[in-house]
Design a protein around this motif. Structure first.
Motif, PDB file in Angstrom:
ATOM      1  N   ALA A  23       1.796   1.672 -12.015  1.00  0.00           N
ATOM      2  CA  ALA A  23       3.063   1.011 -11.707  1.00  0.00           C
ATOM      3  C   ALA A  23       2.765  -0.133 -10.743  1.00  0.00           C
ATOM      4  O   ALA A  23       1.613  -0.355 -10.357  1.00  0.00           O
ATOM      5  CB  ALA A  23       4.057   1.991 -11.093  1.00  0.00           C
ATOM      6  N   CYS A  24       3.809  -0.839 -10.337  1.00  0.00           N
ATOM      7  CA  CYS A  24       3.644  -1.914  -9.356  1.00  0.00           C
ATOM      8  C   CYS A  24       4.883  -1.967  -8.477  1.00  0.00           C
ATOM      9  O   CYS A  24       5.888  -1.294  -8.740  1.00  0.00           O
ATOM     10  CB  CYS A  24       3.397  -3.251 -10.041  1.00  0.00           C
ATOM     11  SG  CYS A  24       4.872  -4.004 -10.766  1.00  0.00           S
ATOM     12  N   SER A  25       4.813  -2.778  -7.434  1.00  0.00           N
ATOM     13  CA  SER A  25       5.929  -2.862  -6.494  1.00  0.00           C
ATOM     14  C   SER A  25       7.198  -3.383  -7.160  1.00  0.00           C
ATOM     15  O   SER A  25       8.315  -3.041  -6.737  1.00  0.00           O
ATOM     16  CB  SER A  25       5.549  -3.770  -5.323  1.00  0.00           C
ATOM     17  OG  SER A  25       5.143  -5.051  -5.777  1.00  0.00           O
ATOM     18  N   ALA A  37       5.944  -0.527  -0.964  1.00  0.00           N
ATOM     19  CA  ALA A  37       4.869  -0.596  -1.958  1.00  0.00           C
ATOM     20  C   ALA A  37       3.987  -1.823  -1.728  1.00  0.00           C
ATOM     21  O   ALA A  37       2.772  -1.785  -1.969  1.00  0.00           O
ATOM     22  CB  ALA A  37       5.460  -0.616  -3.363  1.00  0.00           C
ATOM     23  N   GLU A  38       4.582  -2.899  -1.247  1.00  0.00           N
ATOM     24  CA  GLU A  38       3.815  -4.120  -1.022  1.00  0.00           C
ATOM     25  C   GLU A  38       2.884  -4.027   0.184  1.00  0.00           C
ATOM     26  O   GLU A  38       2.011  -4.870   0.376  1.00  0.00           O
ATOM     27  CB  GLU A  38       4.766  -5.302  -0.857  1.00  0.00           C
ATOM     28  CG  GLU A  38       5.484  -5.669  -2.153  1.00  0.00           C
ATOM     29  CD  GLU A  38       6.543  -6.740  -1.959  1.00  0.00           C
ATOM     30  OE1 GLU A  38       6.801  -7.120  -0.795  1.00  0.00           O
ATOM     31  OE2 GLU A  38       7.126  -7.183  -2.973  1.00  0.00           O
ATOM     32  N   GLN A  39       3.056  -2.981   1.007  1.00  0.00           N
ATOM     33  CA  GLN A  39       2.208  -2.828   2.181  1.00  0.00           C
ATOM     34  C   GLN A  39       0.819  -2.301   1.843  1.00  0.00           C
ATOM     35  O   GLN A  39      -0.096  -2.412   2.659  1.00  0.00           O
ATOM     36  CB  GLN A  39       2.869  -1.894   3.194  1.00  0.00           C
ATOM     37  CG  GLN A  39       4.124  -2.463   3.831  1.00  0.00           C
ATOM     38  CD  GLN A  39       4.709  -1.515   4.856  1.00  0.00           C
ATOM     39  OE1 GLN A  39       4.010  -0.712   5.467  1.00  0.00           O
ATOM     40  NE2 GLN A  39       6.010  -1.602   5.055  1.00  0.00           N
ATOM     41  N   PRO A  51       1.464  -1.851 -16.296  1.00  0.00           N
ATOM     42  CA  PRO A  51       1.549  -0.890 -17.400  1.00  0.00           C
ATOM     43  C   PRO A  51       2.888  -0.180 -17.476  1.00  0.00           C
ATOM     44  O   PRO A  51       3.215   0.415 -18.509  1.00  0.00           O
ATOM     45  CB  PRO A  51       0.416   0.095 -17.096  1.00  0.00           C
ATOM     46  CG  PRO A  51       0.156  -0.036 -15.646  1.00  0.00           C
ATOM     47  CD  PRO A  51       0.436  -1.460 -15.304  1.00  0.00           C
ATOM     48  N   ASN A  52       3.703  -0.270 -16.431  1.00  0.00           N
ATOM     49  CA  ASN A  52       5.005   0.401 -16.457  1.00  0.00           C
ATOM     50  C   ASN A  52       6.141  -0.560 -16.772  1.00  0.00           C
ATOM     51  O   ASN A  52       6.909  -0.334 -17.704  1.00  0.00           O
ATOM     52  CB  ASN A  52       5.269   1.100 -15.123  1.00  0.00           C
ATOM     53  CG  ASN A  52       6.619   1.783 -15.084  1.00  0.00           C
ATOM     54  OD1 ASN A  52       6.861   2.754 -15.803  1.00  0.00           O
ATOM     55  ND2 ASN A  52       7.516   1.277 -14.252  1.00  0.00           N
ATOM     56  N   ARG A  60      -0.158  -3.700  -7.532  1.00  0.00           N
ATOM     57  CA  ARG A  60      -0.505  -2.605  -8.439  1.00  0.00           C
ATOM     58  C   ARG A  60      -0.707  -1.297  -7.675  1.00  0.00           C
ATOM     59  O   ARG A  60      -1.317  -1.284  -6.598  1.00  0.00           O
ATOM     60  CB  ARG A  60      -1.772  -2.938  -9.214  1.00  0.00           C
ATOM     61  CG  ARG A  60      -1.651  -4.157 -10.115  1.00  0.00           C
ATOM     62  CD  ARG A  60      -0.648  -3.861 -11.260  1.00  0.00           C
ATOM     63  NE  ARG A  60      -0.631  -4.936 -12.244  1.00  0.00           N
ATOM     64  CZ  ARG A  60       0.224  -5.940 -12.217  1.00  0.00           C
ATOM     65  NH1 ARG A  60       1.108  -6.005 -11.249  1.00  0.00           N
ATOM     66  NH2 ARG A  60       0.199  -6.868 -13.149  1.00  0.00           N
ATOM     67  N   LEU A  61      -0.212  -0.198  -8.240  1.00  0.00           N
ATOM     68  CA  LEU A  61      -0.285   1.105  -7.591  1.00  0.00           C
ATOM     69  C   LEU A  61      -0.866   2.149  -8.539  1.00  0.00           C
ATOM     70  O   LEU A  61      -0.303   2.386  -9.610  1.00  0.00           O
ATOM     71  CB  LEU A  61       1.110   1.564  -7.153  1.00  0.00           C
ATOM     72  CG  LEU A  61       1.889   0.652  -6.203  1.00  0.00           C
ATOM     73  CD1 LEU A  61       3.297   1.167  -6.028  1.00  0.00           C
ATOM     74  CD2 LEU A  61       1.178   0.540  -4.871  1.00  0.00           C
ATOM     75  N   PRO A  62      -1.969   2.823  -8.164  1.00  0.00           N
ATOM     76  CA  PRO A  62      -2.431   3.980  -8.926  1.00  0.00           C
ATOM     77  C   PRO A  62      -1.579   5.199  -8.572  1.00  0.00           C
ATOM     78  O   PRO A  62      -0.749   5.149  -7.649  1.00  0.00           O
ATOM     79  CB  PRO A  62      -3.868   4.144  -8.445  1.00  0.00           C
ATOM     80  CG  PRO A  62      -3.824   3.667  -7.040  1.00  0.00           C
ATOM     81  CD  PRO A  62      -2.826   2.532  -7.025  1.00  0.00           C
TER      82      PRO A  62
END
Length: 369
Positions: A23-25, A37-39, A51-52, A60-62
């Motif tokens: 996912a992402c912020s 999330a941006e931190q 991908p989301n 980007r977030l795992p």
């Protein structure tokens, strides 16, 4: 790379092959979650579509970072603090379905966490020790049962020798004679009994080896004329170290722990001052020159969640975590009497402090659940 879910700080430099983003912020509707999330300091390429959500340009977030974000927002963000102790009001795991009722703007984000992490959010019913129901603490709160527990504290907490090679600081705001060392000694008699540890019969010089903590505790503003004295002992000072973490017997539970009782005592507000002052008087009577105690601002200074637990067990009684827990206590000094006047402490230098930059660290939590 070793990754710890629910980490206290940002997770950075993650290997995209080992920790692929999910996912992402920009996936989040709630602005607080998006900013949180941006931190994360992650070095993923952001030019490829998420991908989301399919968007580009977001952080980007795992899964591992997403779980940390969920903990920081919903668990830490719902923390409730009582007179002593505290506990989160929301928790999540992979065994329960979601039963909390969040605000409309947060529902899409809640569903995203559920779908990508396979978790459910629920109202957390804490064990009562987390809210201060610890036997030694309850005895300390009762003036009739206080004395034996205070004696245990004097006997069981370690003694530390603070020598001439130890440097510490004391701040003053608008002293009448900034360059006069005696201005940085314990306050005059008419001001005694208003601090955490001093009392009408016990003057205390408050100081810290951590200058940032001094600034926090003095609540300095840009408009203040603030000065700092750098000090050193002239002889070894015998101090009671109340910032230490007691390694208690393994059979001692959280409900019986003297260590947790003292930890909660120093995280409490002004209602705990009466008890702390009696501990200080007892330390003075036991021939200590002062106490080392954890700053009330320790956790905000380090950006750490208070009253952390693993499945209801305090981190402070888990042997593998004790050194880490002890490192979270930023130490303050309370030196009894008037040690500058008596010559037990010398002022090495005095400088004016000019605030050049202030930055607030923060994160978010749900407004309703």
């Amino acid at each position: 790379m070793n990754y710890t879910a629910h980490a206290d700080g940002p997770v950075d430099h993650m290997d995209a092959t080992k920790y692929p983003p999910v996912a992402c912020s920009l996936c989040f509707s709630d602005q607080g979650l998006r900013l949180d999330a941006e931190q994360f300091q992650l070095d993923y390429e952001s030019v490829m579509p998420c991908p989301n959500c399919g968007l580009t340009g977001g952080k980007r977030l795992p899964k591992e970072a997403l779980e940390t974000l969920a903990h920081r927002y919903f668990v830490w963000g719902s923390l409730w603090r009582g007179d002593y102790g505290g506990a989160p009001r929301v928790q999540f795991n992979r065994k329960q379905t979601t039963t909390i009722n969040v605000s409309p703007w947060l529902k899409p984000d809640l569903a995203l966490f559920e779908r990508l992490l396979g978790i459910g959010f629920f109202h957390y019913g804490p064990r009562l020790w987390m809210l201060g129901h610890v036997t030694p603490l309850e005895h300390l709160r009762n003036s009739g049962t206080r004395a034996p527990v205070i004696q245990r504290i004097i006997n069981e907490y370690p003694s530390v020798s603070y020598g001439e090679d130890n440097t510490f600081y004391r701040l003053r705001s608008s002293p009448s004679a900034p360059a006069d060392p005696i201005q940085y000694d314990s306050p005059p008699d008419e001001y005694l009994g208003s601090g955490r540890i001093d009392s009408p019969s016990l003057p205390v010089l408050y100081a810290s080896p951590d200058l940032d903590t001094c600034l926090h505790e003095c609540r300095v503003t840009a408009e203040d004329e603030t000065y700092v004295a750098t000090m050193r002992p002239t002889r070894p000072l015998r101090l009671l170290n109340l910032a230490a973490l007691l390694r208690e017997a393994t059979q001692v539970t959280e409900f019986e722990s003297l260590d947790i009782a003292v930890h909660m005592l120093f995280l409490a507000g002004k209602h705990a001052y009466e008890i702390i002052r009696e501990i200080a008087l007892a330390a003075r009577h036991a021939n200590f020159d002062g106490v080392i105690y954890p700053s009330y601002f320790s956790l905000i200074r380090l950006g750490i969640m208070p009253f952390q637990t693993i499945y209801g067990i305090s981190h402070r009684i888990v042997p593998q975590l004790q050194d880490h827990e002890e490192s979270k206590a930023v130490p303050n000094l309370a030196l009894f009497g008037r040690p500058i006047k008596s010559g037990d402490v010398c002022v090495h230098s005095i400088d004016r402090i000019v605030l050049a930059h202030v930055r607030y660290g923060y994160h978010f939590g749900p407004s309703a659940f």
